[in-house]
Design a protein around this motif. Structure first.
Motif, PDB file in Angstrom:
ATOM      1  N   GLY A 228       0.816  -1.205   0.000  1.00 32.18           N
ATOM      2  CA  GLY A 228       0.000   0.000   0.000  1.00 32.18           C
ATOM      3  C   GLY A 228       0.851   1.257   0.000  1.00 32.18           C
ATOM      4  N   PHE A 229       1.921   1.248   0.812  1.00 28.04           N
ATOM      5  CA  PHE A 229       2.815   2.399   0.840  1.00 28.04           C
ATOM      6  C   PHE A 229       3.494   2.595  -0.506  1.00 28.04           C
ATOM      7  N   GLN A 230       3.989   1.515  -1.098  1.00 28.37           N
ATOM      8  CA  GLN A 230       4.653   1.621  -2.393  1.00 28.37           C
ATOM      9  C   GLN A 230       3.711   2.191  -3.451  1.00 28.37           C
ATOM     10  N   GLU A 231       2.464   1.739  -3.456  1.00 30.35           N
ATOM     11  CA  GLU A 231       1.487   2.277  -4.402  1.00 30.35           C
ATOM     12  C   GLU A 231       1.270   3.771  -4.183  1.00 30.35           C
ATOM     13  N   SER A 232       1.242   4.189  -2.919  1.00 31.23           N
ATOM     14  CA  SER A 232       1.017   5.604  -2.620  1.00 31.23           C
ATOM     15  C   SER A 232       2.160   6.478  -3.113  1.00 31.23           C
ATOM     16  N   GLN A 233       3.329   5.868  -3.293  1.00 29.25           N
ATOM     17  CA  GLN A 233       4.507   6.610  -3.739  1.00 29.25           C
ATOM     18  C   GLN A 233       4.825   6.395  -5.219  1.00 29.25           C
ATOM     19  N   GLY A 234       3.929   5.695  -5.929  1.00 34.93           N
ATOM     20  CA  GLY A 234       4.142   5.459  -7.354  1.00 34.93           C
ATOM     21  C   GLY A 234       5.214   4.427  -7.655  1.00 34.93           C
ATOM     22  N   MET A 235       5.487   3.543  -6.694  1.00 32.04           N
ATOM     23  CA  MET A 235       6.488   2.494  -6.877  1.00 32.04           C
ATOM     24  C   MET A 235       5.803   1.191  -7.299  1.00 32.04           C
ATOM     25  N   ASP A 236       6.604   0.256  -7.787  1.00 32.97           N
ATOM     26  CA  ASP A 236       6.094  -1.088  -8.021  1.00 32.97           C
ATOM     27  C   ASP A 236       5.704  -1.707  -6.681  1.00 32.97           C
ATOM     28  N   ALA A 237       4.485  -2.205  -6.596  1.00 35.00           N
ATOM     29  CA  ALA A 237       3.970  -2.729  -5.323  1.00 35.00           C
ATOM     30  C   ALA A 237       4.408  -4.180  -5.135  1.00 35.00           C
ATOM     31  N   THR A 238       5.665  -4.362  -4.761  1.00 36.08           N
ATOM     32  CA  THR A 238       6.236  -5.696  -4.601  1.00 36.08           C
ATOM     33  C   THR A 238       6.007  -6.269  -3.213  1.00 36.08           C
ATOM     34  N   GLY A 239       5.778  -5.393  -2.231  1.00 35.46           N
ATOM     35  CA  GLY A 239       5.678  -5.850  -0.846  1.00 35.46           C
ATOM     36  C   GLY A 239       7.020  -6.152  -0.218  1.00 35.46           C
ATOM     37  N   VAL A 240       8.095  -5.859  -0.927  1.00 36.13           N
ATOM     38  CA  VAL A 240       9.459  -6.076  -0.449  1.00 36.13           C
ATOM     39  C   VAL A 240      10.104  -4.716  -0.202  1.00 36.13           C
ATOM     40  N   VAL A 241      10.730  -4.538   0.943  1.00 33.52           N
ATOM     41  CA  VAL A 241      11.390  -3.275   1.252  1.00 33.52           C
ATOM     42  C   VAL A 241      12.794  -3.296   0.680  1.00 33.52           C
ATOM     43  N   ASP A 242      12.930  -2.713  -0.523  1.00 27.18           N
ATOM     44  CA  ASP A 242      14.245  -2.544  -1.135  1.00 27.18           C
ATOM     45  C   ASP A 242      14.814  -1.189  -0.695  1.00 27.18           C
ATOM     46  N   LYS A 243      15.934  -0.808  -1.241  1.00 26.22           N
ATOM     47  CA  LYS A 243      16.581   0.430  -0.794  1.00 26.22           C
ATOM     48  C   LYS A 243      15.703   1.648  -1.062  1.00 26.22           C
ATOM     49  N   ARG A 244      15.061   1.691  -2.228  1.00 31.55           N
ATOM     50  CA  ARG A 244      14.227   2.847  -2.556  1.00 31.55           C
ATOM     51  C   ARG A 244      13.053   2.964  -1.584  1.00 31.55           C
ATOM     52  N   THR A 245      12.441   1.838  -1.252  1.00 24.11           N
ATOM     53  CA  THR A 245      11.312   1.849  -0.319  1.00 24.11           C
ATOM     54  C   THR A 245      11.776   2.236   1.079  1.00 24.11           C
ATOM     55  N   TRP A 246      12.913   1.696   1.503  1.00 28.68           N
ATOM     56  CA  TRP A 246      13.474   2.009   2.824  1.00 28.68           C
ATOM     57  C   TRP A 246      13.664   3.510   2.989  1.00 28.68           C
ATOM     58  N   VAL A 247      14.307   4.141   2.015  1.00 22.14           N
ATOM     59  CA  VAL A 247      14.556   5.585   2.091  1.00 22.14           C
ATOM     60  C   VAL A 247      13.231   6.354   2.106  1.00 22.14           C
ATOM     61  N   ALA A 248      12.292   5.930   1.261  1.00 19.51           N
ATOM     62  CA  ALA A 248      11.021   6.644   1.174  1.00 19.51           C
ATOM     63  C   ALA A 248      10.212   6.547   2.473  1.00 19.51           C
ATOM     64  N   LEU A 249      10.345   5.456   3.196  1.00 19.20           N
ATOM     65  CA  LEU A 249       9.623   5.332   4.464  1.00 19.20           C
ATOM     66  C   LEU A 249       9.995   6.444   5.439  1.00 19.20           C
ATOM     67  N   TRP A 250      11.216   6.933   5.348  1.00 18.16           N
ATOM     68  CA  TRP A 250      11.656   8.057   6.196  1.00 18.16           C
ATOM     69  C   TRP A 250      11.433   9.402   5.529  1.00 18.16           C
ATOM     70  N   GLU A 251      11.753   9.500   4.250  1.00 16.09           N
ATOM     71  CA  GLU A 251      11.950  10.809   3.642  1.00 16.09           C
ATOM     72  C   GLU A 251      10.794  11.302   2.772  1.00 16.09           C
TER      73      GLU A 251
END
Length: 256
Positions: A228-251
């Motif tokens: 859900g978070f990845q979709e909200s940020q326009g990312m591929d919704a993989t459900g896996v926290v990669d580096k891009r997702t990790w950074v976005a969770l903070w920033e």
């Protein structure tokens, strides 16, 4: 209305937080955003022991908590505010958990010489207290302290009834600041501290984690929240926290 246990619980969430290499902290950035201050770096990279107290008060109990704990970046001004409001006590006589305690590392007893502020977590005696501190060795830590360098303490006007946090405001402010170093992929089946950090960020961004909540166990509900978070940020919704997702969770800023 505020309770000291709510503030202390929020402060423990940050134990182990370390100032990023660039010096920009979540606490400085939050304070600067809230007050609309410039220049940016003066606050984002400034001494943050008092801004940590303010951030935790806001997240724990919203504006009600912030109003009784104090919203300051300058320790001297914070202590004087307690004194001006009749809530200042010199020394440590009668000190108790939830009090905001002020220090002068030179051992003086004057408010205008205060260097540092912390929050009392436990009182072993008037000469021996346990605190939760920000900006000690550039980190959030627990300390056992004697009364030698204590100038005094302020007692917030807690009334023992639960607060109602402004969750949307706290969530926005809590996401400011640099992400910590990427620890490697975090995904379903993983357990431990990095999973808990991901879950905390998802919780603060108001993504549902299921009945288990923040439990340091990356199960299907956490995977759904990540997607859900990845979709909200326009990312591929993989459900896996990669580096891009990790950074976005903070920033990444919350979307309206």
């Amino acid at each position: 209305m505020p309770r000291p246990s709510e503030l202390l619980k929020e402060m423990t969430r940050y134990l182990g937080y370390a100032e990023p290499a660039g010096g920009r902290t979540v606490f400085g950035a939050s304070f600067r955003e809230r007050k609309d201050l410039r220049p940016t770096d003066a606050w984002d990279k400034g001494a943050w022991c008092d801004m940590y107290v303010a951030q935790c008060a806001l997240a724990a109990g919203g504006k009600d908590m912030l109003a009784v704990v104090g919203d300051f970046a300058w320790t001297v001004g914070h202590a004087q505010w307690f004194k001006d409001n009749g809530r200042w006590h010199a020394g440590t006589a009668g000190i108790r958990a939830g009090d905001i305690v002020f220090f002068d590392w030179a051992g003086g007893k004057k408010i205008d010489a205060i260097d540092h502020v912390a929050t009392v977590e436990k009182v072993h005696s008037a000469r021996d207290i346990q605190t939760i501190d920000g900006n000690i060795g550039d980190s959030c830590v627990r300390n056992r302290r004697t009364n030698a360098c204590v100038v005094g303490f302020g007692r917030p006007a807690y009334d023992g009834r639960p607060s109602v946090p402004n969750l949307s405001l706290a969530a926005v402010l809590a996401e400011l600041g640099d992400a910590p170093g990427f620890p490697g992929t975090v995904q379903q089946g993983h357990k431990g501290a990095n999973v808990r950090r991901v879950q905390e960020k998802l919780r603060r961004r108001r993504f549902k984690l299921g009945p288990a909540g923040v439990d340091a166990d990356f199960g299907p509900d956490t995977r759904a929240a990540v997607r859900g978070f990845q979709e909200s940020q326009g990312m591929d919704a993989t459900g896996v926290v990669d580096k891009r997702t990790w950074v976005a969770l903070w920033e990444a800023r919350l979307k309206a």
